[in-house]
Each structure stands twice: as C-alpha cells, then as structure tokens.
Design an enzyme around this catalytic site. Structure first.
Site, PDB file in Angstrom:
ATOM      1  N   TRP A  81       0.846  -1.204  -0.203  1.00  0.00           N
ATOM      2  CA  TRP A  81      -0.680   0.133   0.172  1.00  0.00           C
ATOM      3  C   TRP A  81       0.779   0.840  -0.157  1.00  0.00           C
ATOM      4  O   TRP A  81       1.778   1.069   0.992  1.00  0.00           O
ATOM      5  CB  TRP A  81      -1.220   0.323   1.458  1.00  0.00           C
ATOM      6  CG  TRP A  81      -2.562  -1.058   1.983  1.00  0.00           C
ATOM      7  CD1 TRP A  81      -3.152  -1.599   2.214  1.00  0.00           C
ATOM      8  CD2 TRP A  81      -2.594  -1.828   0.215  1.00  0.00           C
ATOM      9  NE1 TRP A  81      -3.686  -2.709   1.864  1.00  0.00           N
ATOM     10  CE2 TRP A  81      -3.476  -2.699   0.966  1.00  0.00           C
ATOM     11  CE3 TRP A  81      -2.339  -2.170  -0.952  1.00  0.00           C
ATOM     12  CZ2 TRP A  81      -4.345  -2.910   0.491  1.00  0.00           C
ATOM     13  CZ3 TRP A  81      -3.148  -2.960  -1.545  1.00  0.00           C
ATOM     14  CH2 TRP A  81      -4.092  -3.644  -1.284  1.00  0.00           C
ATOM     15  N   ASN A 193      -6.711  -0.027  -4.872  1.00  0.00           N
ATOM     16  CA  ASN A 193      -7.071  -1.115  -4.959  1.00  0.00           C
ATOM     17  C   ASN A 193      -8.449  -1.403  -4.899  1.00  0.00           C
ATOM     18  O   ASN A 193      -9.663  -1.487  -4.122  1.00  0.00           O
ATOM     19  CB  ASN A 193      -6.629  -1.952  -3.256  1.00  0.00           C
ATOM     20  CG  ASN A 193      -6.956  -2.955  -2.942  1.00  0.00           C
ATOM     21  OD1 ASN A 193      -7.022  -3.862  -3.103  1.00  0.00           O
ATOM     22  ND2 ASN A 193      -8.274  -3.639  -1.897  1.00  0.00           N
ATOM     23  N   GLU A 194      -8.301  -2.588  -5.729  1.00  0.00           N
ATOM     24  CA  GLU A 194     -10.532  -2.998  -5.803  1.00  0.00           C
ATOM     25  C   GLU A 194     -11.930  -2.162  -6.114  1.00  0.00           C
ATOM     26  O   GLU A 194     -12.419  -2.120  -5.993  1.00  0.00           O
ATOM     27  CB  GLU A 194     -10.324  -3.715  -4.870  1.00  0.00           C
ATOM     28  CG  GLU A 194      -9.918  -5.064  -4.406  1.00  0.00           C
ATOM     29  CD  GLU A 194     -10.302  -6.452  -3.563  1.00  0.00           C
ATOM     30  OE1 GLU A 194      -9.324  -7.430  -3.531  1.00  0.00           O
ATOM     31  OE2 GLU A 194     -10.853  -5.984  -2.694  1.00  0.00           O
ATOM     32  N   TYR A 276     -11.196 -14.832  -5.445  1.00  0.00           N
ATOM     33  CA  TYR A 276     -11.980 -15.394  -3.878  1.00  0.00           C
ATOM     34  C   TYR A 276     -13.363 -16.216  -3.855  1.00  0.00           C
ATOM     35  O   TYR A 276     -14.199 -15.677  -4.083  1.00  0.00           O
ATOM     36  CB  TYR A 276     -11.660 -13.510  -2.069  1.00  0.00           C
ATOM     37  CG  TYR A 276     -10.310 -13.333  -2.411  1.00  0.00           C
ATOM     38  CD1 TYR A 276      -9.706 -14.092  -2.005  1.00  0.00           C
ATOM     39  CD2 TYR A 276     -10.024 -12.239  -3.553  1.00  0.00           C
ATOM     40  CE1 TYR A 276      -8.174 -12.895  -1.674  1.00  0.00           C
ATOM     41  CE2 TYR A 276      -8.567 -11.797  -3.085  1.00  0.00           C
ATOM     42  CZ  TYR A 276      -8.151 -12.316  -1.416  1.00  0.00           C
ATOM     43  OH  TYR A 276      -6.716 -11.374  -2.014  1.00  0.00           O
ATOM     44  N   GLU A 313      -3.944 -11.155  -6.498  1.00  0.00           N
ATOM     45  CA  GLU A 313      -4.685 -11.520  -5.334  1.00  0.00           C
ATOM     46  C   GLU A 313      -5.125 -12.923  -5.083  1.00  0.00           C
ATOM     47  O   GLU A 313      -6.060 -13.040  -6.297  1.00  0.00           O
ATOM     48  CB  GLU A 313      -5.330 -10.698  -4.373  1.00  0.00           C
ATOM     49  CG  GLU A 313      -4.393  -9.235  -3.696  1.00  0.00           C
ATOM     50  CD  GLU A 313      -5.515  -8.982  -3.131  1.00  0.00           C
ATOM     51  OE1 GLU A 313      -7.018  -8.936  -2.527  1.00  0.00           O
ATOM     52  OE2 GLU A 313      -5.368  -7.327  -3.283  1.00  0.00           O
ATOM     53  N   TRP A 344      -1.794 -13.498  -2.094  1.00  0.00           N
ATOM     54  CA  TRP A 344      -2.893 -13.112  -0.786  1.00  0.00           C
ATOM     55  C   TRP A 344      -2.190 -14.023   0.694  1.00  0.00           C
ATOM     56  O   TRP A 344      -3.115 -14.794   0.417  1.00  0.00           O
ATOM     57  CB  TRP A 344      -3.721 -12.441  -0.596  1.00  0.00           C
ATOM     58  CG  TRP A 344      -4.359 -11.761   0.698  1.00  0.00           C
ATOM     59  CD1 TRP A 344      -4.460 -11.400   1.222  1.00  0.00           C
ATOM     60  CD2 TRP A 344      -4.341 -10.394   0.580  1.00  0.00           C
ATOM     61  NE1 TRP A 344      -5.097 -10.803   2.144  1.00  0.00           N
ATOM     62  CE2 TRP A 344      -4.912  -9.472   1.884  1.00  0.00           C
ATOM     63  CE3 TRP A 344      -3.624  -9.033  -0.236  1.00  0.00           C
ATOM     64  CZ2 TRP A 344      -4.591  -8.250   1.645  1.00  0.00           C
ATOM     65  CZ3 TRP A 344      -3.704  -7.517   0.316  1.00  0.00           C
ATOM     66  CH2 TRP A 344      -4.274  -7.797   1.575  1.00  0.00           C
TER      67      TRP A 344
END
Length: 383
Positions: A81, A193-194, A276, A313, A344
C-alpha cells in the site's frame, strides 16, 4: 483484498542484512507483449502481498526479515500500500486531513518510512507494486476524499467523477510519483485496490457504470504517464468482466468494472485480477473449478490485448481445501502462460510478533510456503 534518490541512499544505510543478496539491476521493469522484461531479459513476476510492511511500525530490521521471507519462496515482486488517509495523526500514515485540506506526511511515520520500505526491498532484490488508494475503508481510501471534500455520506462513486476529488487525488499521486520516479525498485503504480462503484459505505449515486470507472482509469493513468515515463501502470482491480449475456455478477458489469475495456487503454501497461470464490459466493461447480476458469478467462484477455496480466491476489482459508486449490491455481497460471502471480498474503514471525493475519497469511515453514517455492521454480524455468 478488502482491507528520491538521496532519501533512499540514507534509508538503505539503515537496513541490516543477515546474508548477502544479489545486487539489484538499476534498470526498470518493462512490458513486452504478454511478458515483463528487465535489461532485455525475461522478468518473472512471482511473490506476495505485504500491504502492512510500511504501515505497522516495523523497524528496518523487521522490514528486511519480511522481504527475506518472501525471497526464500522464490519471490521477486511484492505488492504494498502507498496510502493511508487519516483525520487524526496516529501511527504510520501518508496523508492527514483537516476538513477538506490534506497534508502529506513527509516525516518518519510517513514517506521517510516508505523510503525504508524501498531500501529494504532493494537490498533483497525485490521490486514493489505500489497501490495508491483503496476502494475500501481500510487505511482510509476513496471515501475519505469524498467525505472530507464533499461531505459525510456522499456517494462513493463521486471519487471517480467529481473534479475536486480527482484533483485532490492527483495532487497526492504526484507527490509519490515525483519522489520515486527515478527509483527502479518500484515495479509499477496501481491506481487503486479493487475499485468498484460501491465501497464500504454502500453510498452510491445510482449513475455509476463501467464507463464511469473506465473514464477515470484513462484520466489517472495518463496523468501518471505524464509525470513518469519509467514505471509501469496498472489498475489494481478484481478483474470483473462486462458481458451482455451474463447473469453472474462477476461477468455482467454490475460492479462498475470492465476488464477488457480497461486493459485496452493505451496508458495501462498490465492487467490485474483477484480471486476469492468463497468470499464472492462463486462455488459452482466448485470454488476451485470456478477459480480455474476465472484464471483461464483472464489469460485469454491477456492474449487478446497482447499485454501482461497478473493474478495479484488470491485466497482460500486453510480449511477450504487450501493446498489442493492452490496447486490447481498455480498450475493453471503457469501452464496457461499467465504473466505472473502474487499470493494474498505474506506472513512473517518477527521479534515484535507475527505480522497481520486475516486468515490468508502464509508464514514460513508451512505447507503453502513450501508450495510457493515449488511453483516459483516452475514459473522461472518456463520463463
């Protein structure tokens, strides 16, 4: 996951090494078709995420151990980050907001600390992918900009469309770009991020579409390129598709992301996606098989647009058939020719205690840690 040279010379001097490592090239990683190169040779992207390395008060020795643990798996690249938005100063942070006015933290708990991260990565021959904001509320993110500038509870997606918010984010990004534009330890920049039309607050204007975010990607990626011709630029998204005939939210564009449209942007150098299936309730016919198809579909997009694509990820929990699932997914990445992969997330056992664990962390001397070693060797051999 939902959750300047002079500076660096000084920072590097503070990093202690327990063993020698190969000297890092002074060149920048480049994209070449569907591959990455360094000094004209193939560069293998294999590694992990360590969002916390610059945000949890680690000493330089602990940063060094963190990167050493990743190198032991065969890792070359770490995603971390480059943001922490706060409204009151506490711990490590990069930007402090007072009303609508942000102030960059250049000090020892801010960018000077990130200099130490860069120095420790450099000492371990690691390249860093630096993500510049978060869709989620962890470590501040987009909603801090929206709330501080436009008012508490305003729509999350105004981050992508409001001129004042965009200008504030560009000012923040400019500080990072100018500080590290000549630093080859930085692999590349990621816009967010995302990113999605909705965030942690669920406040939305109701008008955000894939076009909203794609237009923002064009604006921000071209802005970074105007400041920095050395580094690669990616989005940092989960890889949602936008297919008109799909009823699966991962493929129907409802999240505001069109993977193909974003990958086609000239100022985006590489694509990204996450995986995920349990978190996303994608378990048909099984989480492992759904994930395999997700990887294959992104590999196909990689070939279509002739740009590198990273699975940057992925995660299932230990009691969710983890080892077998990871074996399948790593094999699908390597056998299918995807450009690279980052798990991740990384874990280390430091003198101050174990690093953060959201249930996905992989610590040394565990089955998946050894699995990483096996598959990093396979990917490097293929490259």
């Amino acid at each position: 996951m939902k959750l300047q040279a002079s500076f660096l010379t000084l920072a590097l001097a503070t990093v202690s090494l327990s063993k020698p490592t190969a000297r890092q090239s002074t060149s920048f990683v480049k994209a070449d078709g569907q591959s990455f190169t360094l000094d004209g040779q193939p560069y293998t992207v294999f590694g992990s995420n360590s969002y916390w390395v610059g945000l949890t008060g680690l000493t330089t020795d602990e940063m060094d151990v963190t990167f050493q643990d990743i190198v032991e798996t065969g890792g070359t690249t770490v995603r971390t980050w480059g943001f922490n938005e706060v409204t009151s100063a506490s711990g490590d942070y990069y930007q402090l907001w007072n009303g609508s006015t942000p102030t960059i933290n250049y000090g020892s708990t801010g960018l000077e600390n990130f200099d130490n991260v860069v120095a420790a990565a450099k000492a371990n021959n690691i390249r860093l992918i630096v993500t510049l904001t978060n869709n989620w509320s962890n470590y501040g993110g987009m909603d801090v900009y929206v709330d501080q500038i436009l008012g508490e509870g305003q729509p999350h997606d105004y981050f992508y469309s409001n001129p004042e918010v965009i200008a504030a984010f560009q000012n923040y990004v400019k500080v990072w770009i100018e500080r590290y534009a000549e630093e080859p330890t930085i692999f590349g920049w990621e816009l967010a991020n995302e990113p999605r039309c909705t965030g942690s607050t669920n406040a939305t204007s109701g008008t955000c579409t894939t076009t909203t975010i794609t237009d923002w990607v064009k604006t921000m990626s071209s802005y970074i390129k105007s400041l920095d011709s050395n580094h690669l630029v990616g989005l940092g998204d989960e890889g949602w598709f936008n297919l008109s005939n799909s009823t699966d939210y991962a493929y129907d564009g409802s999240q505001g992301v069109d993977f193909d449209a974003n990958l086609a942007i000239d100022t985006i150098d590489f694509g990204t996606f996450h995986l995920y299936p349990y978190t996303w309730s994608e378990e048909t016919p099984s989480a492992m098989v759904w994930g395999q198809e997700w990887i294959e579909n992104h590999r196909d997009a990689q070939a279509t647009y002739n740009k590198p694509v990273l699975m940057e990820e992925f995660g299932v929990y230990a009691d969710q058939n983890q080892t077998t699932t990871y074996e399948n997914w790593y094999s699908t990445v390597i056998d299918g020719g995807l450009s690279g992969v980052l798990i991740w997330q990384a874990g280390s056992n430091l003198t101050s205690g174990p690093t953060p664990n959201d249930g996905f962390a992989i610590y040394p001397d565990t089955p998946v840690y050894y699995l990483e070693k096996q598959f990093s060797a396979r990917l490097k051999a293929k490259n």
